[in-house]
Design a protein around this motif. Structure first.
Motif, PDB file in Angstrom:
ATOM      1  N   THR A   1       0.838  -1.201   0.000  1.00 44.10           N
ATOM      2  CA  THR A   1       0.000   0.000   0.000  1.00 44.10           C
ATOM      3  C   THR A   1       0.869   1.245   0.000  1.00 44.10           C
ATOM      4  O   THR A   1       1.788   1.365   0.828  1.00 44.10           O
ATOM      5  CB  THR A   1      -0.942   0.011   1.216  1.00 44.10           C
ATOM      6  OG1 THR A   1      -1.789  -1.140   1.178  1.00 44.10           O
ATOM      7  CG2 THR A   1      -1.807   1.261   1.212  1.00 44.10           C
ATOM      8  N   LEU A   2       0.562   2.142  -0.932  1.00 45.59           N
ATOM      9  CA  LEU A   2       1.212   3.453  -0.975  1.00 45.59           C
ATOM     10  C   LEU A   2       0.266   4.476  -0.366  1.00 45.59           C
ATOM     11  O   LEU A   2      -0.931   4.494  -0.689  1.00 45.59           O
ATOM     12  CB  LEU A   2       1.538   3.845  -2.413  1.00 45.59           C
ATOM     13  CG  LEU A   2       2.487   2.910  -3.187  1.00 45.59           C
ATOM     14  CD1 LEU A   2       2.677   3.428  -4.608  1.00 45.59           C
ATOM     15  CD2 LEU A   2       3.817   2.795  -2.484  1.00 45.59           C
ATOM     16  N   GLU A   3       0.814   5.331   0.475  1.00 48.99           N
ATOM     17  CA  GLU A   3      -0.008   6.290   1.192  1.00 48.99           C
ATOM     18  C   GLU A   3       0.316   7.714   0.769  1.00 48.99           C
ATOM     19  O   GLU A   3       1.339   7.980   0.148  1.00 48.99           O
ATOM     20  CB  GLU A   3       0.187   6.129   2.704  1.00 48.99           C
ATOM     21  CG  GLU A   3      -0.213   4.752   3.237  1.00 48.99           C
ATOM     22  CD  GLU A   3       0.038   4.614   4.719  1.00 48.99           C
ATOM     23  OE1 GLU A   3       0.723   5.505   5.270  1.00 48.99           O
ATOM     24  OE2 GLU A   3      -0.448   3.638   5.327  1.00 48.99           O
ATOM     25  N   ASN A   4      -0.612   8.613   1.161  1.00 46.70           N
ATOM     26  CA  ASN A   4      -0.443  10.053   0.966  1.00 46.70           C
ATOM     27  C   ASN A   4      -0.309  10.446  -0.509  1.00 46.70           C
ATOM     28  O   ASN A   4       0.496  11.291  -0.877  1.00 46.70           O
ATOM     29  CB  ASN A   4       0.768  10.566   1.747  1.00 46.70           C
ATOM     30  CG  ASN A   4       0.651  10.297   3.238  1.00 46.70           C
ATOM     31  OD1 ASN A   4      -0.444  10.390   3.797  1.00 46.70           O
ATOM     32  ND2 ASN A   4       1.751   9.952   3.874  1.00 46.70           N
ATOM     33  N   LEU A   5      -1.111   9.815  -1.330  1.00 47.76           N
ATOM     34  CA  LEU A   5      -1.180  10.228  -2.729  1.00 47.76           C
ATOM     35  C   LEU A   5      -2.272  11.294  -2.892  1.00 47.76           C
ATOM     36  O   LEU A   5      -3.192  11.396  -2.080  1.00 47.76           O
ATOM     37  CB  LEU A   5      -1.482   9.031  -3.627  1.00 47.76           C
ATOM     38  CG  LEU A   5      -0.478   7.868  -3.586  1.00 47.76           C
ATOM     39  CD1 LEU A   5      -0.927   6.768  -4.537  1.00 47.76           C
ATOM     40  CD2 LEU A   5       0.915   8.349  -3.957  1.00 47.76           C
ATOM     41  N   GLN A   6      -2.180  12.062  -3.931  1.00 48.38           N
ATOM     42  CA  GLN A   6      -3.185  13.074  -4.216  1.00 48.38           C
ATOM     43  C   GLN A   6      -4.398  12.427  -4.871  1.00 48.38           C
ATOM     44  O   GLN A   6      -4.278  11.714  -5.872  1.00 48.38           O
ATOM     45  CB  GLN A   6      -2.601  14.169  -5.117  1.00 48.38           C
ATOM     46  CG  GLN A   6      -1.456  14.933  -4.479  1.00 48.38           C
ATOM     47  CD  GLN A   6      -0.951  16.047  -5.370  1.00 48.38           C
ATOM     48  OE1 GLN A   6      -1.625  16.455  -6.318  1.00 48.38           O
ATOM     49  NE2 GLN A   6       0.236  16.556  -5.061  1.00 48.38           N
ATOM     50  N   ASN A   7      -5.573  12.716  -4.334  1.00 54.88           N
ATOM     51  CA  ASN A   7      -6.781  12.011  -4.766  1.00 54.88           C
ATOM     52  C   ASN A   7      -7.093  12.220  -6.239  1.00 54.88           C
ATOM     53  O   ASN A   7      -7.525  11.295  -6.935  1.00 54.88           O
ATOM     54  CB  ASN A   7      -7.981  12.459  -3.930  1.00 54.88           C
ATOM     55  CG  ASN A   7      -7.856  12.035  -2.475  1.00 54.88           C
ATOM     56  OD1 ASN A   7      -7.121  11.101  -2.168  1.00 54.88           O
ATOM     57  ND2 ASN A   7      -8.571  12.724  -1.592  1.00 54.88           N
TER      58      ASN A   7
END
Length: 667
Positions: A178-184
Motif C-alpha cells: 500500500t502506498l499512502e499520501n497520494l493526491q486524490n
C-alpha cells in the motif's frame, strides 16, 4: 589484356578484406547466472550483447574455483542466455563461470564470475498487477504468493519529466503493498520490482512495465433509456450513459446485467462494455438490471435500471379461449411462457411474478390462473415467445377476477382560486390509486348544487355531469356569478360509484361597471325591439288619418257666399250651453295651436247649425281655432249631448246632436 571490370572486381575484394581485418569481436562485458525460484532446478545464465554481435555464437563454461580441473561446457546458444540443468557441483560448490563468444574465425572470453549458484535467486517481475484506490491510498497486489522484498517507484502523470520517487524497500508476506499520501485527483505512473528474502545473494527482478494509475470513480453512471415499439410485441431498448470526466475517464469499462427474457429468472450479463451505449430487443414485460463502471483502481456503485412494462389501462379482449394453444408455443421456458402478476400500483412489476408453461387449451390455462387470483385486485398477464431469436409478447391483457365499486374518493380535489371565474370553475384531482379502484373506472361523476340566495342553509336543485376516466380535470360552466356551490366528485366502475369528496367554491361577482353595461345593453335591446315592432306594425297601431271632409249646411253656405279667403283655425272649443250656469272652465276645449282671429269680424267663425257652410275648412286647419255654439237655448227639445271625434294630420270633427234640425256640424 585486363579489362576495366577486372580491375573493379579486384578493388572490391581488397576493400572487403580491409574491412574484415578491421572488424573486432566484442566479448560480453558481464554475465549473470541465477535461479528464478528457491526450489527451481534450472539455472538461467544471461549476458549483455551488442548489435554488432547479433550473428555471434556464445558458449558457457564453468570450473571449480581454486582447482586445476579442466573447464566444463554448459552449452552454447546464439541468444543472450542459456538455461542450465541443476546438478550437485553447481548447487553446492563455489564455481567460476565465463562466456566465450565466437564470430567468424575470432573468439573472445568474458571475465570470470565466482559464485555459488544455489545462493543466486532472481524473481520474475510481478505479474498481473491489480490496483485499488481509496482516498489517498493505493493498494497494489499481484499473483506471486511468496515472501519478498518490494520496491515501488512512482510519479504523477503530469510530471513525466520528473525523476521517479522510489519507495523504501519493504518486506511483505503476501503479494500486496500500500502506498499512502497520494493526491486524490491525480493520475500516477509506477513500476514495481521484487527480491527474494530467503537466499544469501538475492537479485532484484526486472521492473514491471510502466503502469498508469487513474483516480477512483466517485459517481455511478447516469443512464438514459429509450424504447422503440414495433407494435408487434417486440421493443428495442436503447441505453446510453455519459463518460466520467478526465482523469477518471482513462480506461473506463462497464459491466451490464439485464433481465430481458421474462420466462427465466436468470439475468444476462454483458461484461467489459467499452462504449457508452447499448441496444437489445425486449418484450412488453418490464426490464430490470444494473450497470457498473470500473477502471484499474476500482468500480463505481451500481446504477439500477428499470424499464416499465407496456401496460394498457383499459380492459381488453382476452386471449381467445376457444381453441388450443398453438403449437408454435414450445412447452419449455426457454421458448415461451405465460407471465401473470398482481399490479399493486398499476405500473410497477413486483419482484415476484408467476410463470406458467403453455400447454392444453387457453380456457383451461386462464381458469387455472384465475383460481389463484384475489377479488377486486388488478392483474396483468402476458404471453411470451421467441420469434427468430427475438423475444416477443404475443398477448397482453389486464383483468379482474371480480369487480367492485371504488373504495376511495379521488385525492387532492381542488378548484384553485385563479381557475374560478364569474360563471365557471376548473376542477383538478388526482386519480384514484389502482388498489382502491377495485375495478375498471368507467367515468368520474361530478355533481354540483347552488345555495339559495335568501337562505344559505337551503340547497337548490343541482346537476350531475360525467367526465372520462382518463381525465383528471373538468371545466364546470354556466354558473351564476357571486354564488356559492357545493361540488361532489366520485369515481365509478361497472359495479357502481364510490365515496365522494366535496369542495365549496364561490364564483366571482360581476364588476359594477359590467352590471351597468349589461343593464344599458338590455335597455338598448328592448328599445330596438320595440322600434322594430312599431315600424313593422305601424299601420295597425296608428292607422292613416284621412283628410277632413266638411259637409256644408245650407244656411252657413248662404251667409258665407261672399267669403273669398279661407279661414285658419287655431283653437277649437266646445261649450255645453245646456247647463243652467254655464262655466267656461267646464266647457270642453280642444286647442290645436295658437289663436288666430277670423278675417270677418261681423260674423262668428261658426254660425248656427242651421246656417249653411259655403266652403270647407282649409287644409292648413292645424293653425285654425273653431268656436262652436250650441243651437238656441229656447228650443227645449234640443239635446245638449255633443259627440266629438278628433284626428291629427287630417282633422275631422263629427259633432252629432240629437236634434230634428241639426244632424251635425261637419268641419
Amino acid at each position: 589484356m585486363e579489362t576495366k571490370e577486372h580491375w573493379f572486381l579486384q578493388g572490391f575484394l581488397l576493400l572487403a578484406m580491409v574491412i574484415a581485418q578491421g572488424a573486432t569481436i566484442k566479448c560480453p562485458s558481464s554475465h549473470l547466472c541465477y535461479k528464478k525460484t528457491e526450489s527451481a532446478t534450472i539455472y538461467t545464465c544471461e549476458w549483455e550483447t551488442s548489435e554488432s554481435m547479433k550473428n555471434a555464437t556464445y558458449e558457457l563454461f564453468y570450473s571449480r574455483s581454486n582447482s586445476a580441473a579442466s573447464r566444463t561446457s554448459l552449452g552454447s546458444s546464439r541468444k543472450s542466455y542459456i538455461c542450465v540443468q541443476d546438478n550437485t557441483v553447481l548447487n553446492k560448490v563455489l564455481v567460476d563461470i565465463w562466456v566465450v563468444a565466437y564470430m567468424g574465425n575470432e573468439s573472445c572470453q568474458s571475465p570470470n564470475t565466482t559464485v555459488t549458484l544455489s545462493e543466486r535467486v532472481k524473481y520474475e517481475a510481478p505479474q498481473r498487477m491489480s490496483m485499488a484506490r481509496s482516498s489517498s491510498n493505493l493498494t497494489l497486489s499481484w499473483d506471486n504468493k511468496k515472501d519478498a522484498v518490494i520496491e515501488v517507484k512512482f510519479r504523477r502523470l503530469e510530471e513525466t519529466s520528473w525523476t521517479w520517487t522510489c519507495s523504501k524497500p519493504v518486506f511483505v508476506c503476501t503479494a500486496m503493498v500500500t502506498l499512502e499520501n497520494l493526491q486524490n485527483e491525480s493520475v500516477y505512473q509506477l513500476q514495481v520490482r521484487q527480491m527474494s528474502k530467503h537466499v544469501k545473494h538475492p537479485l532484484w527482478s526486472d521492473w514491471t512495465p510502466i503502469l498508469d494509475v487513474p483516480t477512483e470513480i466517485p459517481n455511478p453512471p447516469e443512464v438514459n433509456w429509450t424504447v422503440e415499439d414495433f407494435n408487434n410485441g417486440t421493443r428495442l431498448l436503447k441505453l446510453t450513459w455519459g463518460t466520467p470526466s478526465y482523469p477518471v475517464s482513462m480506461q473506463v469499462n462497464y459491466n451490464l446485467s439485464l433481465h430481458i427474457w421474462p420466462c427465466l429468472l436468470k439475468r444476462k450479463n454483458f461484461t467489459i462494455v467499452t462504449t457508452t451505449e447499448f441496444s437489445v430487443y425486449v418484450t412488453y414485460s418490464a426490464v430490470s438490471g444494473d450497470i457498473i463502471a470500473f477502471n484499474k483502481v476500482g468500480k463505481s456503485s451500481p446504477t439500477y435500471i428499470l424499464v416499465p412494462a407496456k401496460h394498457i389501462s383499459f380492459p381488453c379482449k382476452s386471449w381467445p379461449n376457444d381453441r388450443l394453444i398453438p403449437l408454435k408455443y414450445a412447452h419449455g421456458f426457454m421458448k415461451s411462457c405465460l407471465e401473470w402478476y398482481k399490479a399493486t400500483d398499476g405500473e410497477t412489476r413486483p419482484e415476484k411474478v408467476n410463470r406458467s408453461k403453455l400447454n392444453g387449451t387457453v380456457k383451461k390455462k386462464l381458469k387455472h390462473v384465475r383460481k389463484k387470483m384475489d377479488d377486486y385486485v388488478r392483474y396483468y398477464y402476458l404471453v411470451h415467445k421467441q420469434t427468430d431469436g427475438k423475444p416477443q409478447s404475443t398477448e397482453t391483457c389486464l383483468m379482474y377476477k371480480k369487480e367492485g365499486a371504488p373504495s376511495k374518493a379521488p385525492d387532492h380535489f381542488t378548484a384553485p382560486l385563479l381557475n374560478v371565474t364569474t360563471n365557471s370553475a376548473m376542477l383538478h384531482w388526482k386519480p384514484i390509486p389502482v388498489p382502491d379502484q377495485r375495478g375498471f373506472l368507467t367515468h368520474y361523476e361530478i355533481c354540483y348544487t347552488r345555495r339559495s340566495q335568501n337562505n344559505e342553509s337551503q340547497i337548490e336543485s343541482g346537476k350531475c355531469l360525467k367526465s372520462f376516466a382518463s381525465k383528471t380535470e373538468y371545466l364546470v360552466q354556466n354558473l351564476t356569478p357571486g354564488s356559492i356551490y357545493n361540488i361532489h366528485l366520485a369515481g365509478a366502475t361497472a359495479a357502481g360509484s364510490g365515496p365522494t369528496t366535496t369542495i365549496e367554491i364561490t364564483t366571482k361577482p360581476l364588476p359594477q361597471s359590467v352590471i351597468g353595461w349589461i343593464i344599458a345593453g338590455i335597455i338598448a335591446l328592448l328599445i330596438t325591439v320595440c322600434l322594430f315592432i312599431i315600424k313593422r306594425h305601424k299601420k295597425k297601431i296608428f292607422p292613416p288619418i284621412p283628410r277632413p271632409v266638411v259637409v256644408e249646411s245650407v244656411n252657413y253656405r248662404a251667409r258665407n257666399q261672399s267669403m273669398h279667403e279661407k279661414e285658419e283655425v287655431h283653437e277649437l272649443q266646445l261649450y255645453d250651453n245646456c247647463s243652467q250656469d254655464p262655466n267656461p272652465e267646464e266647457a270642453t276645449v280642444l286647442e290645436v295651436s295658437e289663436t288666430y282671429e277670423c278675417e270677418d269680424t261681423d260674423e262668428k267663425c261658426l254660425g248656427d247649425s242651421s246656417t249653411p257652410v259655403s266652403d270647407p275648412l282649409s287644409p292648413d286647419y292645424k293653425t285654425q281655432v273653431l268656436r262652436l255654439e250650441t243651437p238656441d237655448s229656447s228650443k227645449g227639445e234640443i239635446d245638449c249631448l255633443v259627440t266629438m271625434l278628433m284626428y291629427r294630420n287630417g282633422l275631422v270633427f263629427d259633432m252629432k246632436a240629437y236634434s230634428t234640425e241639426d244632424v251635425g256640424i261637419p268641419l
